[in-house]
Motif scaffolding. Sequence first.
Motif, short mmCIF file in Angstrom:
data_model
loop_
_atom_site.label_atom_id
_atom_site.label_comp_id
_atom_site.label_asym_id
_atom_site.label_seq_id
_atom_site.Cartn_x
_atom_site.Cartn_y
_atom_site.Cartn_z
N ALA A 147 45.29 32.47 31.65
CA ALA A 147 43.87 32.75 31.42
C ALA A 147 43.68 33.96 30.53
N LEU A 148 44.54 34.96 30.69
CA LEU A 148 44.43 36.19 29.92
C LEU A 148 44.88 36.01 28.47
N HIS A 149 46.02 35.36 28.29
CA HIS A 149 46.69 35.41 26.99
C HIS A 149 46.66 34.10 26.20
N VAL A 150 46.39 32.99 26.86
CA VAL A 150 46.40 31.69 26.17
C VAL A 150 45.01 31.08 26.16
N ALA A 151 44.44 30.86 27.33
CA ALA A 151 43.13 30.21 27.42
C ALA A 151 41.98 31.13 27.05
N LYS A 152 42.22 32.46 27.09
CA LYS A 152 41.18 33.45 26.78
C LYS A 152 39.93 33.19 27.63
N ARG A 153 40.15 33.00 28.90
CA ARG A 153 39.07 32.62 29.80
C ARG A 153 37.98 33.69 29.85
N THR A 154 36.72 33.24 29.89
CA THR A 154 35.59 34.14 30.09
C THR A 154 34.74 33.73 31.30
N ALA A 155 34.86 32.47 31.73
CA ALA A 155 34.07 31.98 32.86
C ALA A 155 34.62 32.53 34.16
N PRO A 156 33.76 32.83 35.14
CA PRO A 156 34.24 33.33 36.44
C PRO A 156 35.12 32.29 37.13
N LEU A 157 36.05 32.78 37.95
CA LEU A 157 36.91 31.92 38.76
C LEU A 157 36.87 32.42 40.19
N THR A 158 36.64 31.50 41.12
CA THR A 158 36.66 31.84 42.54
C THR A 158 37.86 31.18 43.19
N VAL A 159 38.61 31.95 43.95
CA VAL A 159 39.74 31.44 44.74
C VAL A 159 39.37 31.58 46.20
N VAL A 160 39.43 30.47 46.94
CA VAL A 160 39.10 30.47 48.36
C VAL A 160 40.36 30.13 49.13
N GLY A 161 40.70 30.96 50.12
CA GLY A 161 41.93 30.73 50.86
C GLY A 161 41.94 31.45 52.18
N PRO A 162 43.08 31.43 52.87
CA PRO A 162 43.21 32.12 54.16
C PRO A 162 43.05 33.63 53.98
N VAL A 163 42.74 34.30 55.06
CA VAL A 163 42.71 35.75 55.04
C VAL A 163 44.07 36.26 54.54
N GLY A 164 44.06 37.16 53.57
CA GLY A 164 45.28 37.68 52.98
C GLY A 164 45.61 37.08 51.63
N ILE A 165 44.81 36.10 51.16
CA ILE A 165 45.12 35.42 49.91
C ILE A 165 45.14 36.40 48.74
N GLU A 166 44.20 37.32 48.67
CA GLU A 166 44.16 38.24 47.53
C GLU A 166 45.38 39.14 47.51
N GLN A 167 45.76 39.67 48.67
CA GLN A 167 46.91 40.57 48.75
C GLN A 167 48.21 39.83 48.43
N ARG A 168 48.34 38.59 48.91
CA ARG A 168 49.55 37.81 48.64
C ARG A 168 49.64 37.46 47.15
N PHE A 169 48.51 37.11 46.56
CA PHE A 169 48.48 36.83 45.13
C PHE A 169 48.90 38.06 44.32
N GLU A 170 48.35 39.21 44.65
CA GLU A 170 48.67 40.41 43.89
C GLU A 170 50.14 40.79 44.04
N ALA A 171 50.68 40.64 45.25
CA ALA A 171 52.10 40.94 45.47
C ALA A 171 52.99 40.00 44.66
N ALA A 172 52.66 38.71 44.65
CA ALA A 172 53.44 37.74 43.89
C ALA A 172 53.34 38.00 42.39
N ALA A 173 52.13 38.27 41.92
CA ALA A 173 51.93 38.51 40.50
C ALA A 173 52.70 39.74 40.03
N GLU A 174 52.67 40.80 40.83
CA GLU A 174 53.37 42.02 40.43
C GLU A 174 54.89 41.85 40.52
N ALA A 175 55.36 41.03 41.45
CA ALA A 175 56.80 40.77 41.54
C ALA A 175 57.29 39.98 40.33
#
Length: 247
Positions: A76-104
């Motif tokens: 989204a950042l480097h290829v699609a050049k996304r500008t539209a909002p994106l919502t991710v819906v998931g279990p409690v902890g989804i944002e923290q797990r995503f950030e940990a995986a992305a940084e790893a």
Amino acid sequence: MKLTVIGSSDAFGSGGRLQTCFHVAWSGGEFLIDCGATSLIGLEREGIDPNGISTIFITHLHGDHFSGLVWWLIHALHVAKRTAPLTVVGPVGIEQRFEAAAEALFPGSTANQRRFDLVFRTYRDFEPLEEQGVRVTPFVVSHPSGATSYALRFEVDGKVLAFSGDTEWVETLLPLANGADLFICECFAFEMEARYHLNWRTIEPNLEKLGARSVLLTHLGPEALANRERMIHPIVAIAEDGLRRDI
């Protein structure tokens, strides 16, 4: 409502299939159900523009169901050049797990300035949630993933689409699937016992109790794939990557 199967494999790509991901197009837009690591590959194969997808619903926090979000961010950042909002819906902890995986996997990626809003929302057990016109109810299932794992029931365009996520047999599958126009059900094995997963020998005698109009089996492992010709019922079909189906 139109369903496209982006990925229908187990965690290991059995049968050369991609990891779990379903694309749904409806009168109000497009969303994904789960986003395994191979999801962008599948969307590319099917000619589906990721920028047209406004919401991603995640059933549970295993990599073959959510880790595609990491590649989604980079794309989204480097290829699609996304500008539209994106919502991710998931279990409690989804944002923290995503950030940990992305940084790893891509250190510094979460600190990059975005041209789009990325919003995380979380489920409450069995409570319906509305997101951009899509009504989803999360049913608690049995599949340890470091957070609550859910099956999801969607109500869209007057139709009902239900998905088991990954789980062993639990009674909550009955209200989840009851009256659904399509119930997507994981079926990792044929008759082999696989803890926290379903097999055909458990699903088959419960089809009438489940009460869905149609059932699509997914997440097949090697034993299920080897016995797919024995998994026959008038309302049952087996998911294939690229399958398109009106609901």
